[in-house]
Design a protein around this motif. Structure first.
Motif, PDB file in Angstrom:
ATOM      1  N   VAL A  11       0.695  -1.181   0.022  1.00 55.57           N
ATOM      2  CA  VAL A  11       0.108   0.128   0.121  1.00 55.57           C
ATOM      3  C   VAL A  11       1.055   1.261  -0.009  1.00 55.57           C
ATOM      4  CG1 VAL A  11      -2.044  -1.110   0.867  1.00 55.57           C
ATOM      5  CG2 VAL A  11      -0.260  -0.047   2.520  1.00 55.57           C
ATOM      6  N   PHE A  12       0.243   2.373  -0.528  1.00 56.00           N
ATOM      7  CA  PHE A  12       1.014   3.654  -0.698  1.00 56.00           C
ATOM      8  C   PHE A  12       0.123   4.562   0.147  1.00 56.00           C
ATOM      9  CE2 PHE A  12       1.841   1.219  -4.357  1.00 56.00           C
ATOM     10  CZ  PHE A  12       3.151   1.893  -4.909  1.00 56.00           C
ATOM     11  N   ASP A  13       1.020   5.303   1.176  1.00 59.56           N
ATOM     12  CA  ASP A  13       0.302   6.418   1.691  1.00 59.56           C
ATOM     13  C   ASP A  13       0.778   7.760   1.064  1.00 59.56           C
ATOM     14  OD1 ASP A  13      -0.537   4.784   3.908  1.00 59.56           O
ATOM     15  OD2 ASP A  13       0.727   5.576   5.432  1.00 59.56           O
ATOM     16  N   VAL A  14      -0.281   8.745   0.812  1.00 63.89           N
ATOM     17  CA  VAL A  14       0.126   9.656  -0.184  1.00 63.89           C
ATOM     18  C   VAL A  14      -0.251  11.088   0.545  1.00 63.89           C
ATOM     19  CG1 VAL A  14      -0.538  10.665  -2.378  1.00 63.89           C
ATOM     20  CG2 VAL A  14      -0.945   8.394  -2.224  1.00 63.89           C
ATOM     21  N   LYS A  15       0.893  11.658   0.541  1.00 68.51           N
ATOM     22  CA  LYS A  15       0.804  12.890   1.113  1.00 68.51           C
ATOM     23  C   LYS A  15       0.099  14.056   0.170  1.00 68.51           C
ATOM     24  CE  LYS A  15       4.584  14.470   3.359  1.00 68.51           C
ATOM     25  NZ  LYS A  15       5.897  15.123   3.863  1.00 68.51           N
ATOM     26  N   ALA A  16      -0.886  14.870   1.047  1.00 66.78           N
ATOM     27  CA  ALA A  16      -1.708  15.826   0.037  1.00 66.78           C
ATOM     28  C   ALA A  16      -0.796  16.625  -0.327  1.00 66.78           C
ATOM     29  CB  ALA A  16      -2.617  16.281   1.017  1.00 66.78           C
ATOM     30  N   PHE A  17      -1.388  17.302  -1.435  1.00 67.41           N
ATOM     31  CA  PHE A  17      -0.651  18.420  -2.226  1.00 67.41           C
ATOM     32  C   PHE A  17      -0.357  19.552  -1.356  1.00 67.41           C
ATOM     33  CE2 PHE A  17      -1.011  21.757  -5.453  1.00 67.41           C
ATOM     34  CZ  PHE A  17       0.232  21.900  -5.832  1.00 67.41           C
ATOM     35  N   SER A  18       0.393  20.512  -1.422  1.00 66.49           N
ATOM     36  CA  SER A  18       0.814  21.390  -0.487  1.00 66.49           C
ATOM     37  C   SER A  18      -0.441  22.369  -0.319  1.00 66.49           C
ATOM     38  CB  SER A  18       2.036  22.304  -0.824  1.00 66.49           C
ATOM     39  OG  SER A  18       1.793  22.857  -2.184  1.00 66.49           O
ATOM     40  N   LEU A  19      -1.027  22.744  -1.609  1.00 62.70           N
ATOM     41  CA  LEU A  19      -2.027  23.780  -1.504  1.00 62.70           C
ATOM     42  C   LEU A  19      -3.509  23.414  -0.608  1.00 62.70           C
ATOM     43  CD1 LEU A  19      -1.990  26.657  -2.846  1.00 62.70           C
ATOM     44  CD2 LEU A  19      -3.433  25.603  -4.612  1.00 62.70           C
ATOM     45  N   LEU A  20      -3.510  22.043  -0.583  1.00 62.56           N
ATOM     46  CA  LEU A  20      -4.661  21.496   0.301  1.00 62.56           C
ATOM     47  C   LEU A  20      -4.349  21.591   1.691  1.00 62.56           C
ATOM     48  CD1 LEU A  20      -5.433  18.423  -2.384  1.00 62.56           C
ATOM     49  CD2 LEU A  20      -6.029  20.768  -2.530  1.00 62.56           C
ATOM     50  N   THR A  21      -3.476  21.634   2.130  1.00 62.47           N
ATOM     51  CA  THR A  21      -3.104  21.701   3.381  1.00 62.47           C
ATOM     52  C   THR A  21      -2.672  23.175   3.914  1.00 62.47           C
ATOM     53  OG1 THR A  21      -0.912  20.928   3.105  1.00 62.47           O
ATOM     54  CG2 THR A  21      -2.440  19.294   3.760  1.00 62.47           C
ATOM     55  N   GLY A  22      -2.704  24.121   3.072  1.00 64.01           N
ATOM     56  CA  GLY A  22      -2.449  25.517   3.513  1.00 64.01           C
ATOM     57  C   GLY A  22      -1.062  25.955   3.320  1.00 64.01           C
ATOM     58  N   HIS A  23      -0.286  25.137   2.644  1.00 61.66           N
ATOM     59  CA  HIS A  23       1.162  25.308   2.253  1.00 61.66           C
ATOM     60  C   HIS A  23       1.014  26.184   0.968  1.00 61.66           C
ATOM     61  CE1 HIS A  23       1.902  22.119   5.234  1.00 61.66           C
ATOM     62  NE2 HIS A  23       2.960  22.613   5.317  1.00 61.66           N
ATOM     63  N   PRO A  24       2.170  26.763   0.732  1.00 62.82           N
ATOM     64  CA  PRO A  24       2.178  27.527  -0.561  1.00 62.82           C
ATOM     65  C   PRO A  24       2.543  26.627  -1.469  1.00 62.82           C
ATOM     66  CG  PRO A  24       4.290  28.124   0.761  1.00 62.82           C
ATOM     67  CD  PRO A  24       3.259  27.294   1.853  1.00 62.82           C
ATOM     68  N   ALA A  25       2.110  26.781  -2.870  1.00 58.90           N
ATOM     69  CA  ALA A  25       2.831  26.054  -4.070  1.00 58.90           C
ATOM     70  C   ALA A  25       3.332  26.856  -5.142  1.00 58.90           C
ATOM     71  CB  ALA A  25       1.454  25.327  -4.624  1.00 58.90           C
ATOM     72  N   ARG A  26       4.311  26.313  -5.731  1.00 52.92           N
ATOM     73  CA  ARG A  26       5.052  27.164  -6.907  1.00 52.92           C
ATOM     74  C   ARG A  26       4.177  26.993  -8.168  1.00 52.92           C
ATOM     75  NH1 ARG A  26       8.643  23.628  -8.603  1.00 52.92           N
ATOM     76  NH2 ARG A  26       8.330  21.915  -7.372  1.00 52.92           N
ATOM     77  N   PRO A  27       4.045  28.110  -8.772  1.00 55.36           N
ATOM     78  CA  PRO A  27       3.215  28.447  -9.801  1.00 55.36           C
ATOM     79  C   PRO A  27       3.548  27.197 -11.004  1.00 55.36           C
ATOM     80  CG  PRO A  27       3.919  30.509  -9.191  1.00 55.36           C
ATOM     81  CD  PRO A  27       4.785  29.411  -8.200  1.00 55.36           C
ATOM     82  N   SER A  28       4.841  26.852 -11.077  1.00 57.58           N
ATOM     83  CA  SER A  28       5.239  25.954 -12.033  1.00 57.58           C
ATOM     84  C   SER A  28       4.452  24.401 -11.943  1.00 57.58           C
ATOM     85  CB  SER A  28       6.665  25.725 -12.454  1.00 57.58           C
ATOM     86  OG  SER A  28       7.228  25.180 -11.092  1.00 57.58           O
ATOM     87  N   VAL A  29       4.037  24.133 -10.803  1.00 60.24           N
ATOM     88  CA  VAL A  29       3.477  22.871 -10.657  1.00 60.24           C
ATOM     89  C   VAL A  29       2.123  22.685 -10.919  1.00 60.24           C
ATOM     90  CG1 VAL A  29       5.235  22.118  -9.364  1.00 60.24           C
ATOM     91  CG2 VAL A  29       3.354  23.068  -8.186  1.00 60.24           C
ATOM     92  N   MET A  30       1.453  23.855 -10.883  1.00 56.21           N
ATOM     93  CA  MET A  30       0.043  24.016 -10.986  1.00 56.21           C
ATOM     94  C   MET A  30      -0.564  23.675 -12.367  1.00 56.21           C
ATOM     95  SD  MET A  30      -1.165  25.270  -8.058  1.00 56.21           S
ATOM     96  CE  MET A  30      -2.891  25.746  -8.319  1.00 56.21           C
ATOM     97  N   PRO A  31      -1.733  22.968 -12.331  1.00 50.75           N
ATOM     98  CA  PRO A  31      -2.140  22.554 -13.567  1.00 50.75           C
ATOM     99  C   PRO A  31      -2.812  23.534 -14.646  1.00 50.75           C
ATOM    100  CG  PRO A  31      -3.775  21.823 -11.942  1.00 50.75           C
ATOM    101  CD  PRO A  31      -2.553  22.628 -11.150  1.00 50.75           C
ATOM    102  N   GLN A  32      -2.706  23.652 -15.675  1.00 49.83           N
ATOM    103  CA  GLN A  32      -3.404  24.315 -16.587  1.00 49.83           C
ATOM    104  C   GLN A  32      -3.303  25.908 -16.554  1.00 49.83           C
ATOM    105  OE1 GLN A  32      -7.137  22.857 -16.205  1.00 49.83           O
ATOM    106  NE2 GLN A  32      -7.128  21.064 -17.296  1.00 49.83           N
ATOM    107  N   GLY A  33      -1.986  26.006 -16.036  1.00 51.63           N
ATOM    108  CA  GLY A  33      -1.580  27.442 -15.670  1.00 51.63           C
ATOM    109  C   GLY A  33      -2.466  28.009 -14.439  1.00 51.63           C
ATOM    110  N   LEU A  34      -3.039  27.390 -13.698  1.00 48.57           N
ATOM    111  CA  LEU A  34      -3.905  28.020 -12.779  1.00 48.57           C
ATOM    112  C   LEU A  34      -3.005  28.597 -11.538  1.00 48.57           C
ATOM    113  CD1 LEU A  34      -6.218  25.140 -11.740  1.00 48.57           C
ATOM    114  CD2 LEU A  34      -6.963  27.206 -12.739  1.00 48.57           C
TER     115      LEU A  34
END
Length: 290
Positions: free
Chosen positions: A70-93
């Motif tokens: 089994v895999f435990d998957v860490k939630a994406f940073s933006l979903l926990t209130g952390h900042p995210a880099r623009p370059s990893v956002m989908p569709q230029g969001l």
């Protein structure tokens, strides 16, 4: 008695790959995962915090690991209130968690990315690791309620980084809050002498899952480089002290995930091997010398 699954918080960490733990001939992406999965039954996907997971990768992970892994998957940073880099956002969001439209699309991408793991029964849990500024209070409780609504039916684990959540005067309220949503509380092992240290409690808030993450006991937690924060080698005595606590958790939940996050060189995999042995579980033979 529930199952106790021991593993690490990454199988692709650069320091681990460079340590020589992976044998010659098994150092490509497929070989590394197959080698890891022959030795441990669980792993945490850390990369999904930095960039949204891809469906293709999830399908490959299922194909390259045995049934029951089994895999435990860490939630994406933006979903926990952390900042995210623009370059990893989908569709230029824009990385704007305050925009409901952006958040809806990010949630949709994350859910799609882990769908192959869910459908194959290989999703151990989704880890929501909240930042140190995520303090107890009405705002945080609303955030948790919204997260529970978005993830209904998923196995969830929550790790708080602000120590107030698990201080004695607050601990029961925190336990009840997570239990209300069926979120598994994450217990941590870290240096207890630091101002930011999380109290060493092991609350049970879900009958399905309990998670213990071993961060190492470096004094540089929260201040040093990544290597400084996680450079720590557990000894048998430190790990052995956890064995009765892990058995006590296993008496109350279906599964306990024990994950080592002291990812500096091969320290995490070596600690995981030691813990497996101390728990009386079989330890696969070591790979040939590299």
């Amino acid at each position: 008695m529930g199952d106790i699954l021991v593993g690490t918080c990454s199988w692709t960490d650069r320091a681990l790959v460079g340590s020589g733990w992976y044998p010659v001939g098994r150092r490509d992406a497929e070989g590394r995962l197959r080698h890891y999965a022959e030795r441990f039954p669980v792993v945490e996907v850390d990369a999904s915090y930095y960039a949204l997971p891809a469906e293709r990768n999830s399908r490959l992970w299922v194909e390259r690991t045995p049934d029951g892994f089994v895999f435990d998957v860490k939630a994406f940073s933006l979903l926990t209130g952390h900042p995210a880099r623009p370059s990893v956002m989908p569709q230029g969001l824009p990385p704007d968690a305050g925009d409901p439209g952006v958040l809806d699309q990010v949630w949709a991408h994350f859910a799609a990315g882990i769908a192959p793991l869910r459908h194959a029964g290989r999703l151990g849990g989704v880890l929501f690791q909240f930042p140190p500024w995520f303090r107890p209070g009405a705002r945080a409780e609303r955030f948790l309620e919204q997260t529970a609504r978005r993830t209904r039916g998923w196995p969830l684990a929550v790790e708080f980084r602000h120590p107030a959540w698990w201080r004695e005067e607050r601990a029961e309220a925190t336990r009840a809050l997570l239990a209300r949503y069926g979120m598994a509380a994450v217990a941590v092992d870290m240096n207890p002498a630091l101002p930011s240290s999380i109290p060493p409690v092991t609350p049970v808030t879900s009958p399905r899952l309990s998670v213990v993450r071993f961060h190492g006991r470096s004094t540089a937690w929260g201040t040093g480089s990544k290597e400084d924060r996680f450079r720590y080698a557990y000894d048998d005595g430190e790990l052995g002290a956890w064995v009765p606590r892990l058995h006590a958790l296993a008496e109350r939940v279906d599964r306990v995930h024990v994950l080592f996050n002291n990812c500096c060189g091969d320290a995490a995999v070596r600690a995981a091997e030691t813990m497996t042995r101390l728990l009386g579980q079989p330890v696969p033979a070591a790979a040939p010398p590299h």
